[in-house]
Design an enzyme around this catalytic site. Structure first.
Site, short mmCIF file in Angstrom:
data_model
loop_
_atom_site.label_atom_id
_atom_site.label_comp_id
_atom_site.label_asym_id
_atom_site.label_seq_id
_atom_site.Cartn_x
_atom_site.Cartn_y
_atom_site.Cartn_z
CB THR A 96 -0.90 -0.01 1.25
OG1 THR A 96 -1.62 -1.23 1.25
CG2 THR A 96 -1.87 1.16 1.27
CB SER B 223 -8.77 -0.26 -3.00
OG SER B 223 -9.24 -0.09 -1.69
N GLY C 52 -22.99 0.44 30.93
CA GLY C 52 -21.92 1.42 31.21
C GLY C 52 -20.57 0.76 31.43
CD GLU D 263 -4.04 -8.94 3.54
OE1 GLU D 263 -4.37 -9.18 2.38
OE2 GLU D 263 -2.87 -8.73 3.90
CG ASP E 286 -13.11 -0.87 1.57
OD1 ASP E 286 -13.27 -0.21 2.60
OD2 ASP E 286 -14.02 -1.08 0.74
C1 LIG Z 1 -4.10 -1.45 10.54
C2 LIG Z 1 -3.72 -1.55 9.10
C3 LIG Z 1 -2.66 -2.36 8.74
C4 LIG Z 1 -2.26 -2.42 7.41
N1 LIG Z 1 -1.16 -3.18 7.08
C5 LIG Z 1 -0.72 -3.17 5.81
C6 LIG Z 1 0.48 -3.90 5.45
O1 LIG Z 1 1.10 -4.58 6.28
N2 LIG Z 1 0.91 -3.82 4.17
C7 LIG Z 1 0.25 -3.11 3.23
O2 LIG Z 1 0.71 -3.08 2.09
N3 LIG Z 1 -0.88 -2.45 3.53
C8 LIG Z 1 -1.38 -2.45 4.78
N4 LIG Z 1 -2.54 -1.77 5.10
C9 LIG Z 1 -3.23 -1.03 4.06
C10 LIG Z 1 -4.55 -1.66 3.66
O3 LIG Z 1 -4.35 -2.82 2.93
C11 LIG Z 1 -5.37 -0.65 2.87
O4 LIG Z 1 -5.66 0.43 3.72
C12 LIG Z 1 -6.62 -1.28 2.35
O5 LIG Z 1 -6.34 -2.18 1.30
C13 LIG Z 1 -7.65 -0.24 1.86
O6 LIG Z 1 -7.13 0.58 0.90
P1 LIG Z 1 -7.19 2.17 1.00
O7 LIG Z 1 -6.66 2.58 2.30
O8 LIG Z 1 -6.57 2.65 -0.25
O9 LIG Z 1 -8.73 2.52 0.98
P2 LIG Z 1 -9.51 3.26 -0.18
O10 LIG Z 1 -9.57 2.36 -1.36
O11 LIG Z 1 -9.01 4.62 -0.38
O12 LIG Z 1 -10.95 3.32 0.50
C14 LIG Z 1 -11.64 4.51 0.85
C15 LIG Z 1 -13.14 4.31 0.55
O13 LIG Z 1 -13.32 4.20 -0.85
C16 LIG Z 1 -14.12 3.09 -1.16
N5 LIG Z 1 -13.71 2.54 -2.46
C17 LIG Z 1 -12.44 2.39 -2.94
N6 LIG Z 1 -12.46 1.84 -4.18
C18 LIG Z 1 -13.75 1.63 -4.50
C19 LIG Z 1 -14.41 1.08 -5.63
N7 LIG Z 1 -13.73 0.62 -6.68
N8 LIG Z 1 -15.75 1.05 -5.62
C20 LIG Z 1 -16.45 1.48 -4.55
N9 LIG Z 1 -15.87 2.00 -3.45
C21 LIG Z 1 -14.54 2.08 -3.41
C22 LIG Z 1 -13.87 2.10 -0.03
O14 LIG Z 1 -14.98 1.23 0.12
C23 LIG Z 1 -13.72 3.04 1.16
O15 LIG Z 1 -15.00 3.32 1.68
C24 LIG Z 1 -2.96 -1.70 6.42
C25 LIG Z 1 -4.05 -0.92 6.78
C26 LIG Z 1 -4.44 -0.83 8.10
C27 LIG Z 1 -5.60 0.02 8.48
#
Ligand SMILES: Cc1cc2nc3c(=O)[nH]c(=O)nc-3n(C[C@H](O)[C@H](O)[C@H](O)COP(=O)(O)OP(=O)(O)OC[C@H]3O[C@@H](n4cnc5c(N)ncnc54)[C@H](O)[C@@H]3O)c2cc1C
Ligand SMILES: CCCCCCCCCCCCCCCCCCCCCCCCCCC/C=C/C(=O)SCCNC(=O)CCNC(=O)[C@H](O)C(C)(C)COP(=O)(O)OP(=O)(O)OC[C@H]1O[C@@H](n2cnc3c(N)ncnc32)[C@H](O)[C@@H]1OP(=O)(O)O
Length: 661
Positions: A135, A141, A398, A421, A423
């Protein structure tokens, strides 16, 4: 004294046998039981002050625990199974999760034999520590949208790893912030100016001598996350590369290769195997959901049996809150869901192992189904578990809001599973694509298999109507399966019909995505229900054990049917009267489960250490423990708080000039 002894006496089934069903086998139970006690009795694994520690202290303590755990694993010669249980019962997210859970599997799944031979022994001995750096700040995503580049330099036989923009900074990888020496870094491969998509590269990030970042590497922690303690034990990191060079043989080359003369070659394995580590971890997340949910349910069930409000007659005791039907209607479906997720998790592990064996034999036919199942069930189980933990907190009134209930931290540590892993909405859209593809191929003679075999009965299911006439008819598995199949097929077909009205399918998919997500949920719920029913077809020994599982299975599907009544009614499979009968049967099952509730959560066999909750402790002696714990809070170290003299006393002593005040 056991304040829950009367509850335990009411149990109508053999708790010891149920413990074995929950653990998966007698052997698994024995290992789990032994390791849970080992951890609980070891002061090195204490966690009771975790929510009160400042971040630096918290993180250092996690480093200490991880090193101590590693030492215990060695000293006690623990097997891989035992070590994995030890990690589970230590109950603290750490960099080791990403090392063992993603870095190692990525090399195993995407590395050539030669690469595995070189890197795995180092990783197994933890002589290198790795993370999974996929990421970025700008993209999570959309993996195809990642911006980090890996440009082949034929002069030196190296890749140049570079972060061309701010948004290309790696952002989130666990273990990256402060610990990892290496990472599997995902980057856009460029050879001779031509792009070849996203690939994984093993990149060293820090010196193995002094732990300083290597030249060209900028790395750090991304900061505090939601909740006290919780996921703040993990060093989620940020990483930038400034033209960092790695040898060509550090690209993971099982799926595709770059030759010495800069030729790009694709193996005969599908390119989606680059996403294979995510499939593996999604499957482990499903297997873990039942653990997190059962833990919250244990706390809420035991406390609901201890807690009394209203209803005292002639000075007698008040009513246990677990006896209120509203409490049961919120709690028992969660108890049932915990069991449902356990069994679907076991099945998914089987499916994953099956697809892995097929891949080794170059049979890729079940990969799309494995992707859809892991993505969909990861989404379904983590959403329900995160919501369920929060519901358990509310079920404890509570006191559930106190950190000492264990529930706030459990929620905070668990809720990111809805995002990491994949969204959960994005993953359901993957399931929806799979369903639409299946529906579109129905006329082609290709027989749908596995979890979509019900689509083969489309003509029957589109016509069929529910035959339930009395509440007990809802206990027939064939009736229930048909109801869930008819709902899933009708929702998928309705989406497919609406999609066909669009000239541009991608536009149609985007426009209808909310309906598609609902169709995907219906399909995934069918999988969970059918796997629970399959489990009940097995020989399950022990007095009353099968009967309890049947009641829980009934609660699980009837609760879903009630919650999604709109779907079932809208597809005309059910009449409102039949839906009402389902609800009557659901209430009857609550009554059946009620005397067994405490024993059903005892069957999870959790130690008080693991639960980490005063409200959920085994003996139910809640009030004295809550009272004592309050006095241990650092704020009660002094009677007069720090800051009193600066900020409170001057207020009390001020001379007010305004007459009105
Ligand atoms: C605690 C934690 C640990 C993590 N550890 C790792 C790790 O070890 N290695 C790593 O590489 N990553 C890691 N991640 C990252 C994680 O994999 C991503 O945050 C996750 O895949 C979601 O991607 P994003 O943050 O880009 O969300 P976004 O895609 O930006 O999501 C934001 C919103 O947009 C919506 N959305 C996005 N695309 C679409 C679509 N095509 N259609 C409809 N709605 C959409 C989603 O539903 C969501 O509501 C971690 C994240 C967290 C929170
Ligand atoms: C203090 C502690 C002490 C303890 C110490 C103990 C130490 C010792 C322990 C020793 C133990 C030893 C034992 C070890 C046990 C290990 C236990 C460890 C625990 C494990 C748990 C791990 C921890 C979990 C923490 C989680 C951390 C989080 C990590 C991350 O988040 S990583 C980043 C994840 N990112 C995403 O998920 C991104 C989501 N996006 C995507 O997946 C994709 O981009 C997409 C699918 C959404 C879209 O992709 P794309 O645009 O390419 O795709 P499409 O065009 O839609 O599809 C193309 C095509 O491909 C198909 N497809 C897509 N994905 C896949 C896939 N994954 N697989 C197969 N096919 C796929 C898709 O269907 C299309 O097919 P078609 O063309 O339609 O046919």
């Amino acid at each position: 004294m056991d304040y829950l002894a009367d509850e335990r006496k009411k149990a109508e089934f053999d708790v010891d046998e149920m413990k074995i069903v929950w653990a998966g086998s007698r052997h698994a139970f024995e290992v789990s039981d032994r390791i849970s006690k080992l951890v609980a009795n070891d002061p090195g694994f204490r966690k009771d002050t975790r929510t009160m520690l400042a971040r630096k202290e918290l993180f250092k303590n996690t480093l200490r625990k991880a090193a101590y755990a590693w030492k215990r694993i060695h000293d006690l010669h623990l097997s891989e199974e035992e070590a994995s249980r030890l990690r589970f019962y230590v109950d603290e997210p750490a960099y080791t999760d990403l090392h063992w859970g993603m870095f190692v599997p990525a090399i195993k799944g995407q590395g050539t034999d030669e690469q595995q031979k070189k890197w795995l022994p180092l990783a197994y001995k933890m002589q290198i520590i790795g993370c999974y750096a996929q990421t970025e700040l700008g993209h999570g995503s959309n993996v195809q949208g990642l911006e980090t580049t890996a440009t082949f330099d034929p002069q030196t036989d190296e890749f140049v790893i570079h972060s061309p923009t701010l948004t290309s900074s790696k952002w989130w990888p666990g273990g990256l912030g402060k610990v990892s020496t290496h990472g599997v870094v995902y980057a856009r491969l460029i050879i001779n100016g031509e792009e070849h998509g996203i690939h994984g590269f093993i990149v060293q990030l820090r010196s193995l001598e002094d732990h300083l970042p290597l030249p060209g590497v900028t790395v750090g922690d991304i900061g505090m996350k939601f909740g006290n303690g919780a996921y703040n034990t993990m060093d989620n990191g940020v990483l930038r590369f400034d033209h960092v060079r790695i040898p060509r043989n550090q690209m993971l080359m099982r799926v595709s290769q770059v030759t010495r003369d800069g030729k790009y070659k694709q193996s005969d394995v599908p390119r989606q195997l680059v996403y294979g580590t995510m499939v593996y971890v999604r499957q482990t997340i499903v297997a873990d959901a039942s653990c997190a949910l059962s833990r919250a349910v244990t706390i809420a069930t035991r406390y609901s049996a201890v807690r009394r409000q209203f209803g005292s007659q002639n000075g007698g005791p008040e009513t246990q809150v677990i006896d209120y039907k509203t409490q049961q209607n919120r709690l028992f479906p969660l108890l049932a869901s915990a069991y449902a997720f356990k069994f679907v998790g076991e099945w998914l592990t089987w499916l994953y192992n099956d697809v892995t064996q097929r891949l080794q034999a170059s049979d890729f036919s079940t990969l799309p189904e494995a992707h859809a199942c892991t993505a969909g069930l990861k989404s379904l189980t983590t959403t329900a578990t995160a919501d369920g933990i929060e519901e358990c907190r509310k079920l404890c009134g509570g006191h559930g809001y106190l950190c000492s209930s264990g529930l706030p931290e459990l929620f905070a540590v668990y809720v990111p599973a809805c995002t990491y892993e994949g969204d959960n909405t994005v993953l359901l859209l993957q399931v929806a694509r799979f369903l639409m593809k299946t529906v579109s191929q129905l006329g082609s003679g290709k027989k749908p298999l596995g979890t979509i075999s019900y689509m083969g009965k489309i003509e029957h299911l589109m016509q069929s109507r529910c035959t339930v006439q009395k509440a007990e008819d809802w206990l027939k598995p064939s009736q229930v399966l048909e109801a869930f199949e008819a709902r899933a097929v009708k929702m998928a077909v309705s989406c497919a019909k609406n999609l066909s009205k669009f000239t541009n399918p991608e536009e149609g998919f985007a426009e209808l995505s909310a309906d598609l997500v609902e169709a995907a949920v219906a399909h995934c719920q069918l999988i969970v229900v059918s796997k629970f029913i399959d489990k009940l077809q097995q020989d399950i020994p022990g007095k009353g054990v099968k009967q309890q599982l049947e009641a829980l299975c009934g609660i699980y599907y009837l609760y879903l049917l009630h919650k999604h009544q709109g779907d079932f009614l809208a597809t005309s499979y059910l009449t409102p009267k039949q839906a009402a009968l389902a609800n009557d049967q659901l209430r009857a099952l609550y009554t059946k489960v009620r005397p067994n509730a405490v024993a059903l959560v005892d069957s999870f066999n959790y130690t008080d250490h693991f639960l980490g909750s005063i409200l959920g402790c085994y003996d139910g002696n809640v009030y004295p423990k809550l009272y004592d714990a309050a006095w241990k809070d650092p704020l009660n170290d002094s009677v007069v708080p720090e800051g009193y003299h600066e900020y409170v006393r001057p207020l009390l002593k001020q001379q007010l000039h305004t007459a009105k005040l």
